[in-house]
Design a protein around this motif. Structure first.
Motif, PDB file in Angstrom:
ATOM      1  N   PHE A 206     108.429  34.820 -19.318  1.00 39.99           N
ATOM      2  CA  PHE A 206     107.099  34.518 -18.808  1.00 39.99           C
ATOM      3  C   PHE A 206     106.368  35.776 -18.377  1.00 39.99           C
ATOM      4  O   PHE A 206     106.995  36.755 -17.939  1.00 39.99           O
ATOM      5  CB  PHE A 206     107.198  33.544 -17.631  1.00 39.99           C
ATOM      6  N   PRO A 207     105.022  35.777 -18.467  1.00 38.69           N
ATOM      7  CA  PRO A 207     104.257  36.931 -17.984  1.00 38.69           C
ATOM      8  C   PRO A 207     104.520  37.153 -16.499  1.00 38.69           C
ATOM      9  O   PRO A 207     104.562  36.203 -15.720  1.00 38.69           O
ATOM     10  CB  PRO A 207     102.797  36.514 -18.230  1.00 38.69           C
ATOM     11  N   ALA A 208     104.697  38.409 -16.119  1.00 34.53           N
ATOM     12  CA  ALA A 208     105.014  38.710 -14.715  1.00 34.53           C
ATOM     13  C   ALA A 208     104.111  39.782 -14.133  1.00 34.53           C
ATOM     14  O   ALA A 208     104.387  40.299 -13.050  1.00 34.53           O
ATOM     15  CB  ALA A 208     106.476  39.138 -14.594  1.00 34.53           C
ATOM     16  N   ASP A 209     103.033  40.106 -14.816  1.00 34.81           N
ATOM     17  CA  ASP A 209     102.081  41.110 -14.346  1.00 34.81           C
ATOM     18  C   ASP A 209     101.349  40.570 -13.115  1.00 34.81           C
ATOM     19  O   ASP A 209     100.724  39.510 -13.183  1.00 34.81           O
ATOM     20  CB  ASP A 209     101.083  41.421 -15.459  1.00 34.81           C
ATOM     21  N   PRO A 210     101.396  41.266 -11.968  1.00 44.31           N
ATOM     22  CA  PRO A 210     100.721  40.773 -10.756  1.00 44.31           C
ATOM     23  C   PRO A 210      99.235  40.495 -10.943  1.00 44.31           C
ATOM     24  O   PRO A 210      98.673  39.620 -10.268  1.00 44.31           O
ATOM     25  CB  PRO A 210     100.949  41.905  -9.742  1.00 44.31           C
ATOM     26  N   ASP A 211      98.593  41.210 -11.860  1.00 40.63           N
ATOM     27  CA  ASP A 211      97.165  40.992 -12.097  1.00 40.63           C
ATOM     28  C   ASP A 211      96.877  39.601 -12.648  1.00 40.63           C
ATOM     29  O   ASP A 211      95.721  39.149 -12.610  1.00 40.63           O
ATOM     30  CB  ASP A 211      96.616  42.044 -13.059  1.00 40.63           C
ATOM     31  N   TRP A 212      97.914  38.937 -13.160  1.00 38.49           N
ATOM     32  CA  TRP A 212      97.742  37.612 -13.756  1.00 38.49           C
ATOM     33  C   TRP A 212      98.420  36.523 -12.931  1.00 38.49           C
ATOM     34  O   TRP A 212      98.675  35.429 -13.429  1.00 38.49           O
ATOM     35  CB  TRP A 212      98.262  37.619 -15.197  1.00 38.49           C
ATOM     36  N   ASP A 213      98.691  36.810 -11.664  1.00 40.43           N
ATOM     37  CA  ASP A 213      99.350  35.825 -10.809  1.00 40.43           C
ATOM     38  C   ASP A 213      98.528  34.544 -10.652  1.00 40.43           C
ATOM     39  O   ASP A 213      99.090  33.451 -10.518  1.00 40.43           O
ATOM     40  CB  ASP A 213      99.633  36.424  -9.426  1.00 40.43           C
ATOM     41  N   ALA A 214      97.209  34.658 -10.642  1.00 38.87           N
ATOM     42  CA  ALA A 214      96.370  33.471 -10.480  1.00 38.87           C
ATOM     43  C   ALA A 214      96.531  32.527 -11.665  1.00 38.87           C
ATOM     44  O   ALA A 214      96.587  31.298 -11.500  1.00 38.87           O
ATOM     45  CB  ALA A 214      94.906  33.873 -10.319  1.00 38.87           C
ATOM     46  N   VAL A 215      96.625  33.082 -12.858  1.00 38.67           N
ATOM     47  CA  VAL A 215      96.851  32.261 -14.051  1.00 38.67           C
ATOM     48  C   VAL A 215      98.237  31.623 -13.974  1.00 38.67           C
ATOM     49  O   VAL A 215      98.415  30.430 -14.263  1.00 38.67           O
ATOM     50  CB  VAL A 215      96.713  33.106 -15.325  1.00 38.67           C
ATOM     51  N   LEU A 216      99.226  32.410 -13.569  1.00 36.70           N
ATOM     52  CA  LEU A 216     100.590  31.898 -13.458  1.00 36.70           C
ATOM     53  C   LEU A 216     100.641  30.735 -12.467  1.00 36.70           C
ATOM     54  O   LEU A 216     101.271  29.698 -12.738  1.00 36.70           O
ATOM     55  CB  LEU A 216     101.519  33.022 -12.996  1.00 36.70           C
ATOM     56  N   ALA A 217      99.973  30.882 -11.331  1.00 35.48           N
ATOM     57  CA  ALA A 217      99.958  29.816 -10.322  1.00 35.48           C
ATOM     58  C   ALA A 217      99.273  28.567 -10.857  1.00 35.48           C
ATOM     59  O   ALA A 217      99.709  27.435 -10.583  1.00 35.48           O
ATOM     60  CB  ALA A 217      99.251  30.310  -9.061  1.00 35.48           C
ATOM     61  N   ALA A 218      98.208  28.751 -11.613  1.00 39.74           N
ATOM     62  CA  ALA A 218      97.502  27.602 -12.185  1.00 39.74           C
ATOM     63  C   ALA A 218      98.385  26.854 -13.176  1.00 39.74           C
ATOM     64  O   ALA A 218      98.411  25.620 -13.190  1.00 39.74           O
ATOM     65  CB  ALA A 218      96.216  28.073 -12.870  1.00 39.74           C
ATOM     66  N   TYR A 219      99.136  27.579 -13.958  1.00 43.28           N
ATOM     67  CA  TYR A 219     100.014  26.933 -14.940  1.00 43.28           C
ATOM     68  C   TYR A 219     101.191  26.243 -14.247  1.00 43.28           C
ATOM     69  O   TYR A 219     101.642  25.174 -14.677  1.00 43.28           O
ATOM     70  CB  TYR A 219     100.505  27.960 -15.967  1.00 43.28           C
ATOM     71  N   ARG A 220     101.680  26.865 -13.186  1.00 42.46           N
ATOM     72  CA  ARG A 220     102.766  26.223 -12.443  1.00 42.46           C
ATOM     73  C   ARG A 220     102.328  24.880 -11.879  1.00 42.46           C
ATOM     74  O   ARG A 220     103.067  23.890 -11.961  1.00 42.46           O
ATOM     75  CB  ARG A 220     103.238  27.133 -11.295  1.00 42.46           C
ATOM     76  N   SER A 221     101.128  24.832 -11.325  1.00 44.77           N
ATOM     77  CA  SER A 221     100.667  23.606 -10.681  1.00 44.77           C
ATOM     78  C   SER A 221     100.189  22.557 -11.684  1.00 44.77           C
ATOM     79  O   SER A 221     100.241  21.360 -11.397  1.00 44.77           O
ATOM     80  CB  SER A 221      99.535  23.917  -9.694  1.00 44.77           C
ATOM     81  N   THR A 222      99.764  23.007 -12.864  1.00 46.00           N
ATOM     82  CA  THR A 222      99.160  22.079 -13.828  1.00 46.00           C
ATOM     83  C   THR A 222     100.122  21.649 -14.925  1.00 46.00           C
ATOM     84  O   THR A 222     100.184  20.477 -15.292  1.00 46.00           O
ATOM     85  CB  THR A 222      97.918  22.717 -14.473  1.00 46.00           C
ATOM     86  N   TYR A 223     100.892  22.591 -15.456  1.00 45.44           N
ATOM     87  CA  TYR A 223     101.624  22.333 -16.700  1.00 45.44           C
ATOM     88  C   TYR A 223     103.135  22.212 -16.553  1.00 45.44           C
ATOM     89  O   TYR A 223     103.755  21.350 -17.188  1.00 45.44           O
ATOM     90  CB  TYR A 223     101.351  23.450 -17.718  1.00 45.44           C
ATOM     91  N   TRP A 224     103.747  23.121 -15.793  1.00 44.75           N
ATOM     92  CA  TRP A 224     105.189  23.284 -15.922  1.00 44.75           C
ATOM     93  C   TRP A 224     105.976  22.021 -15.624  1.00 44.75           C
ATOM     94  O   TRP A 224     106.773  21.561 -16.452  1.00 44.75           O
ATOM     95  CB  TRP A 224     105.670  24.427 -15.022  1.00 44.75           C
ATOM     96  N   LEU A 225     105.784  21.453 -14.457  1.00 45.20           N
ATOM     97  CA  LEU A 225     106.587  20.301 -14.069  1.00 45.20           C
ATOM     98  C   LEU A 225     106.258  19.086 -14.933  1.00 45.20           C
ATOM     99  O   LEU A 225     107.163  18.343 -15.353  1.00 45.20           O
ATOM    100  CB  LEU A 225     106.368  19.976 -12.583  1.00 45.20           C
ATOM    101  N   ASN A 226     104.985  18.876 -15.220  1.00 42.46           N
ATOM    102  CA  ASN A 226     104.592  17.735 -16.054  1.00 42.46           C
ATOM    103  C   ASN A 226     105.175  17.842 -17.454  1.00 42.46           C
ATOM    104  O   ASN A 226     105.707  16.864 -18.005  1.00 42.46           O
ATOM    105  CB  ASN A 226     103.069  17.637 -16.126  1.00 42.46           C
ATOM    106  N   THR A 227     105.052  19.027 -18.042  1.00 41.47           N
ATOM    107  CA  THR A 227     105.582  19.224 -19.396  1.00 41.47           C
ATOM    108  C   THR A 227     107.090  19.027 -19.419  1.00 41.47           C
ATOM    109  O   THR A 227     107.636  18.351 -20.310  1.00 41.47           O
ATOM    110  CB  THR A 227     105.229  20.636 -19.893  1.00 41.47           C
TER     111      THR A 227
END
Length: 255
Positions: A104-125
Protein backbone atom coordinates in the motif's frame (compact mmCIF):
# COMPACT_ATOMS: atom_id res chain seq x y z
CA UNK A 1 -21.57 -10.67 -4.69
CA UNK A 2 -24.30 -10.43 -2.06
CA UNK A 3 -25.90 -13.79 -2.91
CA UNK A 4 -24.88 -17.14 -4.35
CA UNK A 5 -26.49 -16.18 -7.67
CA UNK A 6 -24.26 -13.11 -7.87
CA UNK A 7 -21.02 -14.78 -6.74
CA UNK A 8 -17.77 -13.74 -8.34
CA UNK A 9 -17.54 -17.34 -9.52
CA UNK A 10 -20.44 -16.64 -11.88
CA UNK A 11 -19.17 -13.33 -13.22
CA UNK A 12 -16.96 -14.70 -16.03
CA UNK A 13 -19.81 -16.73 -17.54
CA UNK A 14 -22.10 -13.71 -17.33
CA UNK A 15 -19.59 -11.64 -19.30
CA UNK A 16 -19.48 -14.34 -21.96
CA UNK A 17 -23.28 -14.29 -22.09
CA UNK A 18 -23.22 -10.51 -22.44
CA UNK A 19 -20.86 -10.79 -25.41
CA UNK A 20 -23.21 -13.25 -27.11
CA UNK A 21 -26.23 -11.06 -26.38
CA UNK A 22 -24.54 -7.90 -27.66
CA UNK A 23 -23.45 -9.66 -30.83
CA UNK A 24 -26.98 -10.90 -31.46
CA UNK A 25 -28.43 -7.44 -30.80
CA UNK A 26 -26.02 -5.93 -33.32
CA UNK A 27 -27.03 -8.59 -35.84
CA UNK A 28 -30.71 -7.83 -35.39
CA UNK A 29 -30.25 -4.06 -35.55
CA UNK A 30 -27.56 -3.74 -38.23
CA UNK A 31 -28.06 -6.96 -40.14
CA UNK A 32 -24.57 -8.26 -39.39
CA UNK A 33 -22.50 -9.22 -36.42
CA UNK A 34 -19.67 -7.01 -35.12
CA UNK A 35 -16.41 -7.16 -37.05
CA UNK A 36 -14.53 -6.55 -33.80
CA UNK A 37 -15.39 -7.02 -30.14
CA UNK A 38 -13.40 -5.45 -27.30
CA UNK A 39 -13.80 -5.97 -23.56
CA UNK A 40 -13.24 -3.03 -21.24
CA UNK A 41 -13.55 -3.11 -17.45
CA UNK A 42 -12.69 -1.16 -14.31
CA UNK A 43 -11.73 -2.68 -10.94
CA UNK A 44 -13.69 -5.95 -10.63
CA UNK A 45 -14.52 -5.44 -14.30
CA UNK A 46 -10.80 -5.31 -14.98
CA UNK A 47 -10.45 -8.72 -13.36
CA UNK A 48 -13.15 -9.99 -15.71
CA UNK A 49 -11.36 -8.66 -18.78
CA UNK A 50 -8.17 -10.44 -17.72
CA UNK A 51 -10.06 -13.64 -16.96
CA UNK A 52 -11.82 -13.53 -20.32
CA UNK A 53 -8.56 -13.12 -22.22
CA UNK A 54 -7.14 -16.04 -20.23
CA UNK A 55 -10.03 -18.47 -20.61
CA UNK A 56 -11.96 -17.49 -23.77
CA UNK A 57 -9.79 -15.16 -25.88
CA UNK A 58 -11.58 -16.30 -29.04
CA UNK A 59 -14.65 -14.29 -27.99
CA UNK A 60 -12.94 -10.89 -28.29
CA UNK A 61 -10.20 -9.10 -30.21
CA UNK A 62 -8.57 -7.48 -27.19
CA UNK A 63 -9.20 -5.82 -23.86
CA UNK A 64 -8.54 -2.82 -21.66
CA UNK A 65 -8.51 -3.17 -17.90
CA UNK A 66 -8.31 -0.22 -15.54
CA UNK A 67 -7.28 -0.74 -11.91
CA UNK A 68 -8.12 -4.42 -12.26
CA UNK A 69 -8.34 -6.72 -9.25
CA UNK A 70 -5.73 -9.49 -9.36
CA UNK A 71 -6.49 -12.83 -7.75
CA UNK A 72 -3.08 -14.55 -7.75
CA UNK A 73 -2.62 -18.28 -8.43
CA UNK A 74 -1.06 -18.81 -5.01
CA UNK A 75 -4.22 -17.47 -3.34
CA UNK A 76 -4.72 -14.56 -1.00
CA UNK A 77 -5.08 -11.32 -2.89
CA UNK A 78 -7.44 -8.88 -1.20
CA UNK A 79 -8.25 -11.42 1.52
CA UNK A 80 -4.66 -11.14 2.73
CA UNK A 81 -3.86 -7.55 1.76
CA UNK A 82 -6.78 -5.73 3.35
CA UNK A 83 -6.45 -7.24 6.87
CA UNK A 84 -2.77 -6.23 6.83
CA UNK A 85 -3.66 -2.68 5.75
CA UNK A 86 -6.32 -2.40 8.45
CA UNK A 87 -3.87 -3.60 11.10
CA UNK A 88 -1.18 -1.21 9.89
CA UNK A 89 -3.50 1.78 10.25
CA UNK A 90 -5.24 0.83 13.49
CA UNK A 91 -3.27 3.37 15.54
CA UNK A 92 -3.14 7.14 15.27
CA UNK A 93 0.11 6.89 13.31
CA UNK A 94 0.18 4.29 10.55
CA UNK A 95 2.84 1.62 10.49
CA UNK A 96 4.42 2.69 7.23
CA UNK A 97 6.77 -0.27 6.98
CA UNK A 98 3.84 -2.67 7.34
CA UNK A 99 1.85 -0.71 4.77
CA UNK A 100 4.68 -0.88 2.28
CA UNK A 101 5.15 -4.59 2.96
CA UNK A 102 1.46 -5.11 2.19
CA UNK A 103 1.84 -3.16 -1.06
CA UNK A 104 0.00 0.00 0.00
CA UNK A 105 1.08 3.62 -0.54
CA UNK A 106 2.82 4.90 2.58
CA UNK A 107 3.89 8.42 1.59
CA UNK A 108 2.84 10.82 4.42
CA UNK A 109 1.76 13.39 1.83
CA UNK A 110 -1.04 10.99 0.84
CA UNK A 111 -2.24 10.10 4.34
CA UNK A 112 -5.57 11.85 3.75
CA UNK A 113 -6.29 9.62 0.75
CA UNK A 114 -5.23 6.56 2.74
CA UNK A 115 -7.58 7.51 5.60
CA UNK A 116 -10.45 8.04 3.17
CA UNK A 117 -9.94 4.61 1.64
CA UNK A 118 -9.68 2.98 5.04
CA UNK A 119 -13.01 4.44 6.13
CA UNK A 120 -14.80 3.93 2.82
CA UNK A 121 -13.45 0.85 1.07
CA UNK A 122 -11.26 -1.50 3.03
CA UNK A 123 -13.58 -3.10 5.56
CA UNK A 124 -16.59 -3.14 3.23
CA UNK A 125 -14.64 -4.69 0.37
CA UNK A 126 -13.09 -7.28 2.66
CA UNK A 127 -16.45 -8.21 4.21
CA UNK A 128 -18.09 -8.62 0.80
CA UNK A 129 -15.41 -10.94 -0.56
CA UNK A 130 -15.15 -12.98 2.65
CA UNK A 131 -18.91 -13.44 2.54
CA UNK A 132 -18.71 -14.67 -1.03
CA UNK A 133 -15.49 -16.70 -1.01
CA UNK A 134 -15.37 -17.98 2.58
CA UNK A 135 -18.97 -17.77 3.88
CA UNK A 136 -18.36 -20.05 6.86
CA UNK A 137 -16.17 -17.39 8.47
CA UNK A 138 -17.76 -15.53 11.36
CA UNK A 139 -16.18 -12.69 13.23
CA UNK A 140 -14.57 -9.34 12.58
CA UNK A 141 -13.42 -9.20 8.93
CA UNK A 142 -10.41 -7.15 10.03
CA UNK A 143 -9.14 -10.19 11.94
CA UNK A 144 -9.52 -12.53 8.96
CA UNK A 145 -6.51 -14.84 8.55
CA UNK A 146 -6.58 -16.90 5.36
CA UNK A 147 -3.73 -19.13 6.56
CA UNK A 148 -5.87 -20.40 9.43
CA UNK A 149 -8.97 -21.06 7.33
CA UNK A 150 -10.05 -24.49 6.03
CA UNK A 151 -8.61 -25.75 2.76
CA UNK A 152 -11.94 -25.13 1.06
CA UNK A 153 -11.36 -21.38 1.20
CA UNK A 154 -8.09 -21.68 -0.70
CA UNK A 155 -9.72 -24.03 -3.19
CA UNK A 156 -12.37 -21.40 -3.93
CA UNK A 157 -9.67 -18.78 -4.44
CA UNK A 158 -7.87 -21.13 -6.81
CA UNK A 159 -11.05 -21.48 -8.87
CA UNK A 160 -11.19 -17.74 -9.59
CA UNK A 161 -7.45 -17.08 -9.84
CA UNK A 162 -5.87 -15.36 -12.78
CA UNK A 163 -3.39 -17.37 -14.84
CA UNK A 164 -1.69 -14.62 -16.86
CA UNK A 165 -1.94 -16.80 -19.95
CA UNK A 166 -3.74 -14.22 -22.11
CA UNK A 167 -4.58 -15.00 -25.71
CA UNK A 168 -5.31 -11.52 -27.08
CA UNK A 169 -3.78 -8.04 -26.61
CA UNK A 170 -4.42 -6.44 -23.23
CA UNK A 171 -3.84 -2.84 -22.23
CA UNK A 172 -3.64 -2.22 -18.48
CA UNK A 173 -3.88 1.15 -16.75
CA UNK A 174 -3.49 1.77 -13.04
CA UNK A 175 -2.89 4.53 -10.52
CA UNK A 176 0.35 4.72 -8.61
CA UNK A 177 -1.59 6.02 -5.57
CA UNK A 178 -4.35 3.42 -5.66
CA UNK A 179 -4.96 2.59 -1.99
CA UNK A 180 -7.36 -0.28 -2.69
CA UNK A 181 -6.22 -2.21 -5.77
CA UNK A 182 -2.58 -1.38 -5.26
CA UNK A 183 -0.04 -1.00 -8.04
CA UNK A 184 2.56 -3.53 -6.93
CA UNK A 185 0.19 -6.22 -5.64
CA UNK A 186 -2.28 -6.07 -8.52
CA UNK A 187 -1.01 -4.32 -11.65
CA UNK A 188 2.70 -5.13 -11.58
CA UNK A 189 2.21 -8.58 -10.10
CA UNK A 190 -0.18 -9.41 -12.90
CA UNK A 191 2.24 -8.05 -15.51
CA UNK A 192 4.93 -10.31 -14.03
CA UNK A 193 2.59 -13.29 -14.25
CA UNK A 194 1.81 -12.53 -17.90
CA UNK A 195 5.53 -12.29 -18.64
CA UNK A 196 6.16 -15.61 -16.88
CA UNK A 197 3.75 -17.23 -19.36
CA UNK A 198 5.68 -15.82 -22.30
CA UNK A 199 2.88 -13.39 -23.17
CA UNK A 200 4.57 -10.06 -22.40
CA UNK A 201 4.30 -9.12 -26.08
CA UNK A 202 0.49 -9.06 -25.75
CA UNK A 203 0.46 -6.83 -22.67
CA UNK A 204 0.99 -3.13 -22.02
CA UNK A 205 0.97 -1.65 -18.52
CA UNK A 206 0.76 2.08 -17.91
CA UNK A 207 1.12 3.37 -14.35
CA UNK A 208 -0.20 6.91 -13.79
CA UNK A 209 1.82 8.12 -10.77
CA UNK A 210 -0.77 10.35 -9.04
CA UNK A 211 -3.96 8.50 -9.94
CA UNK A 212 -6.02 6.63 -7.32
CA UNK A 213 -8.75 4.02 -7.62
CA UNK A 214 -11.64 6.43 -8.11
CA UNK A 215 -11.62 9.50 -10.34
CA UNK A 216 -14.09 11.06 -7.92
CA UNK A 217 -11.14 11.52 -5.58
CA UNK A 218 -9.93 14.38 -7.78
CA UNK A 219 -12.86 16.52 -6.60
CA UNK A 220 -11.62 16.23 -3.01
CA UNK A 221 -7.87 15.80 -3.48
CA UNK A 222 -6.56 18.16 -6.18
CA UNK A 223 -3.30 16.24 -6.54
CA UNK A 224 -5.16 13.21 -7.96
CA UNK A 225 -4.95 12.60 -11.71
CA UNK A 226 -8.19 11.15 -13.20
CA UNK A 227 -7.69 7.87 -15.05
CA UNK A 228 -10.73 7.85 -17.31
CA UNK A 229 -9.43 10.21 -20.03
CA UNK A 230 -6.26 8.13 -20.21
CA UNK A 231 -8.38 4.98 -20.34
CA UNK A 232 -10.05 6.25 -23.50
CA UNK A 233 -6.61 6.82 -24.99
CA UNK A 234 -5.59 3.29 -24.00
CA UNK A 235 -8.65 1.93 -25.78
CA UNK A 236 -7.84 3.89 -28.92
CA UNK A 237 -4.30 2.50 -28.83
CA UNK A 238 -5.63 -1.03 -28.46
CA UNK A 239 -7.87 -0.57 -31.48
CA UNK A 240 -4.93 0.82 -33.45
CA UNK A 241 -2.85 -2.19 -32.49
CA UNK A 242 -5.48 -4.78 -33.30
CA UNK A 243 -6.64 -3.16 -36.52
CA UNK A 244 -3.15 -2.32 -37.71
CA UNK A 245 -3.52 1.43 -37.83
CA UNK A 246 -0.46 3.58 -38.49
CA UNK A 247 1.24 5.28 -35.58
CA UNK A 248 1.05 2.45 -33.07
CA UNK A 249 4.24 1.81 -31.09
CA UNK A 250 4.26 -0.97 -28.52
CA UNK A 251 7.08 0.56 -26.51
CA UNK A 252 5.70 4.09 -26.22
CA UNK A 253 2.86 3.21 -23.84
CA UNK A 254 4.76 1.09 -21.34
CA UNK A 255 5.63 2.73 -18.03
Amino acid sequence: PLSAEASIRRWPQRLKSLIATASEEAHQIAGRRPARIYAVGVSNGGYLVRRLLETSPELVDGGVEVSGVFWPPQGGGLLEQLPKALAATSEAQPDRAALQAAGFPADPDWDAVLAAYRSTYWLNTLAIFIGDLDPSFSGDPASYDLASRPAEARQVLASIANTGDIGKPLSSLTGGRDALITTDSHARSYADLVASKGKAGLHELTVVPDATHSDGDAAVFPAVTPLMPLSHTAFERLVARVEGEAGYSATSAAA
